[in-house]
Write an enzyme that holds these catalytic residues in place. Structure first.
Site, PDB file in Angstrom:
ATOM      1  CE  LYS A  79       3.791   6.067  -6.879  1.00 44.78           C
ATOM      2  NZ  LYS A  79       3.491   5.081  -5.811  1.00 44.78           N
ATOM      3  N   GLY A  80      10.246   3.952  -8.593  1.00 42.17           N
ATOM      4  CA  GLY A  80      11.094   3.027  -9.330  1.00 42.17           C
ATOM      5  C   GLY A  80      12.049   2.284  -8.411  1.00 42.17           C
ATOM      6  CG  ASN A 126      10.079   2.916  -2.856  1.00 43.61           C
ATOM      7  OD1 ASN A 126      11.182   3.087  -2.341  1.00 43.61           O
ATOM      8  ND2 ASN A 126       9.089   3.781  -2.718  1.00 43.61           N
ATOM      9  CG  ASN A 131      -4.938   4.698  -6.636  1.00 51.29           C
ATOM     10  OD1 ASN A 131      -5.506   5.485  -7.400  1.00 51.29           O
ATOM     11  ND2 ASN A 131      -3.978   5.091  -5.807  1.00 51.29           N
ATOM     12  CG  ASP A 167       3.758   4.679   6.586  1.00 51.93           C
ATOM     13  OD1 ASP A 167       3.010   5.190   5.738  1.00 51.93           O
ATOM     14  OD2 ASP A 167       4.963   4.981   6.716  1.00 51.93           O
ATOM     15  N   GLY A 190       1.558   0.473  -2.266  1.00 48.13           N
ATOM     16  CA  GLY A 190       1.401   0.365  -3.711  1.00 48.13           C
ATOM     17  C   GLY A 190       2.657  -0.151  -4.386  1.00 48.13           C
ATOM     18  CG  ASP A 191       6.137   2.093  -4.569  1.00 41.72           C
ATOM     19  OD1 ASP A 191       5.515   2.294  -5.627  1.00 41.72           O
ATOM     20  OD2 ASP A 191       6.663   3.012  -3.914  1.00 41.72           O
ATOM     21  CB  ALA A 199       3.795  -2.670   2.474  1.00 42.76           C
TER      22      ALA A 199
END
Length: 305
Positions: A39-40, A42, A182, A245, A250-251, A281
């Site tokens: 996550k970081g 991305n 979320n 996909d 979220g990222d 995305a």
């Protein structure tokens, strides 16, 4: 716009499957791909593609995955001077993607388990210079807490993307300026049982009351809810054609939100921009390939922000 990111990097090993197997079952017919994730990383790449000056703090192993990460950040313009190299292997995530685009992810943290407060202290100058600090939770709680405390001490706005969700210490709630769970993550943060019975509006109001922050509850195809002061505002979803996909959505959302908040946008406008990033995305396979550029979002929205 300057953004500091404290979070994860990992190699994503993705299998596209006809359906997810049940316990004890072996399926064939899948297709395999691998690529960068975490996550970081991305979020840092996503913010850099949208025009921000981005510094990243994470931890890597001294292995091929780690070397590939540094090459990627150089190519994407993400500053990684403070990234830590450890004796443990680089994080790996195993991802199953169904034909609908829904995904299931399991993570082996490896080097990330060694990311601690000392590394955050070495990153203090980058946090102090940033307009927004973005923190995600694939890293140890010690690093999450140190990053939030450093931002508060240096006057930098904080954005916590609480994924994967886990309960937060009472002392950390007041350090959050913007929080973006979320629908699955919000009840975990609030310590609610699975059958809690609260509506999405109840959840986002509860997060606002707990933090005093701007609370943004993301709801996938239903858009987002924003709670601040005494109001809850609904943001509609950005139109999507075919979902390919959902892994990086979220990222992409978090990166775009951070960029527009750093640029001075009100939360409502920033969330609309972030929703467009998330919508882009989900139409592209993979994570890093799906993170939009500023020009791609301008074309989707119809005008530059």
């Amino acid at each position: 716009m300057k953004i500091a990111v404290v979070g994860s990097y990992g190699a994503g090993l993705t299998m596209r499957v006809p359906r997810s197997p049940v316990a004890g079952e072996t399926l064939s017919g899948g297709t395999f791909d691998s690529g960068p994730g975490g996550k970081g990383s991305n979020q840092a790449i996503g913010a850099a593609r949208l025009g921000a000056d981005v510094a990243l703090l994470t931890a890597l192993g001294d292995d091929d995955f780690g070397r590939a990460a540094r090459a990627l950040w150089r190519a994407e313009g993400v500053r990684a001077d403070h990234v830590v190299t450890t004796a443990a292997p680089t994080m790996v995530g195993f991802i199953l993607v169904e034909p609908s685009g829904e995904n299931r992810i399991v993570i082996a943290p490896g080097a990330l388990d060694e990311l601690g407060a000392d590394a955050v202290e070495a990153f203090r100058g980058e946090i102090a210079a940033a307009d927004v600090l973005v923190v995600s939770m694939e890293i140890p709680e010690e690093a999450v807490a140190a990053a939030l405390r450093t931002a508060r001490a240096t006057g930098t706005r904080t954005l916590l993307n609480p994924a994967p969700a886990r309960p937060l210490g009472d002392d950390l709630w007041p350090l959050i300026d913007v929080i973006t769970p979320n629908q699955t993550e919000a009840p975990v943060l609030l310590g609610l049982d699975p059958g809690h019975g609260l509506t999405d509006e109840d959840l986002v109001r509860a997060l606002r009351e707990r933090t005093g922050a701007v609370a943004v509850l993301t709801r996938g195809g239903a858009g987002a809810l924003i709670a601040r002061e005494d109001t809850v505002t609904a943001t509609p979803p950005s139109p999507v054609g075919s979902v390919v996909d959902t892994t990086g959505a979220g990222d992409a959302f978090t990166a775009a939100l951070a960029v527009r908040l750093a640029a001075g946008d009100a939360p409502e406008r920033a969330v609309r921009y972030a929703a467009a990033a998330g919508a882009h995305a989900v139409t592209v396979a993979g994570v890093v390939p799906a993170l939009p550029t500023r020009d791609q979002l301008a074309a989707r929205i119809g005008t530059a922000p």
